[in-house]
Design a protein around this motif. Structure first.
Motif, PDB file in Angstrom:
ATOM      1  N   PHE A   1      24.285  17.237 -10.856  1.00 25.07           N
ATOM      2  CA  PHE A   1      23.674  17.015 -12.159  1.00 25.07           C
ATOM      3  C   PHE A   1      22.784  18.202 -12.525  1.00 25.07           C
TER       4      PHE A   1
ATOM      5  N   THR B   1      22.328   9.285 -14.261  1.00 20.51           N
ATOM      6  CA  THR B   1      23.671   9.548 -13.733  1.00 20.51           C
ATOM      7  C   THR B   1      24.023   8.534 -12.652  1.00 20.51           C
TER       8      THR B   1
ATOM      9  N   GLU C   1      19.111  12.525 -12.932  1.00 22.12           N
ATOM     10  CA  GLU C   1      19.815  11.987 -11.766  1.00 22.12           C
ATOM     11  C   GLU C   1      19.785  10.459 -11.781  1.00 22.12           C
TER      12      GLU C   1
END
Length: 276
Positions: free
Chosen positions: A137, A68, A65
């Motif tokens: 994700f 991302t 995460e």
């Protein structure tokens, strides 16, 4: 034939409704994630950080995460990112019934959990209009497998949850996408962290233009030189410090003002690639 699940099989308690309503009320003033690193008891690394670009604390529940988030944040068209975004539980319960899917719940008490989407991102297009995209994700090996060169989905239960999210956002005209670590690499996150060091750096338009021209010329003449050598060359030519030159490069990278290839880790003692 399987029977359609009745909504009464999953219930919602008062505490869940109270927490969700408070979160909705708080959004009227400023955004805060529904889940924080303190709320999640799981094995793995979590990240609670202050984002200088969004100017607030951000809660990311895995390294994936984190990467991302950094990848999305690096886009020039991003207006804001809202992480751990809660979905209205009444609506997700109805969607689960329509899909004949099991709503996320405590299997012992059958109390439903509020579902969250990892990232809801607001973008601005060239005309100045904004639009949103919702992202989840998941690590690639948790949802896919490759057999004889063919990629197959695994963990049907996980994909059921994705389907509930997808329908929730579809009702709002929002595109929904599932991302993995293959969409946001360690190198890209590393590079954005490096660029972000220059977030508070100040430079005039003319200085940035002069640096961009000088750096591209230096790179074209010696593309295999280490990055630090280019900095030293430009520092000698301009009379500015090595650190100032590096900050100019970081600022240009942060704001996408140089065509830097970020697929590989940017290091001072390695060549850098430009996409010219």
């Amino acid at each position: 034939m399987s029977k359609v699940k009745r909504r009464t099989e999953v219930t919602v308690n008062k505490e869940t409704v109270t927490k969700l309503n408070k979160w909705k009320k708080d959004l009227l003033e400023k955004y805060r994630p529904y889940l924080t690193v303190r709320d999640v008891n799981q094995i793995g690394r979590r990240h609670w950080l202050f984002c200088p670009i969004q100017k607030r604390h951000v809660h990311l529940l895995s390294d994936g995460e984190y990467r991302t988030y950094k990848k999305i944040l690096s886009s020039k068209s991003v207006v804001k990112i809202e992480e751990q975004y809660a979905l209205d539980i009444d609506e997700t319960l109805d969607i689960a019934i329509a899909l004949n899917a099991i709503h996320p719940r405590d299997w012992e008490t059958n109390l439903g959990y509020v579902m969250t989407t990892d990232f809801v991102v607001t973008y601005m297009n060239k005309s100045g209009s904004t639009y949103r995209v919702a992202y989840t994700f998941k690590y690639w090996e948790q949802i896919y497998e490759e057999v004889d060169g063919k990629v197959n989905k695994i963990k049907p239960r996980t994909w059921q949850k994705f389907d509930i999210e997808r329908q929730y956002w579809k009702a709002r005209g929002v595109d929904y996408r599932v991302l993995t670590e293959r969409d946001a690499t360690k190198a890209e996150a590393w590079n954005f962290d490096y660029f972000e060091l220059a977030y508070d750096f100040k430079a005039s338009k003319s200085e940035l233009t002069e640096f961009a021209i000088g750096f591209v010329e230096a790179w074209l003449s010696a593309p295999h030189k280490w990055l630090q050598d280019h900095f030293k060359t430009l520092a000698g030519k301009t009379g500015k410090s090595f650190q100032h030159i590096q900050s100019l490069f970081q600022y240009m990278g942060l704001h996408n003002l140089l065509p830097i290839n970020c697929d590989k880790h940017i290091r001072l003692f390695r060549p850098v690639e430009l996409e010219l």
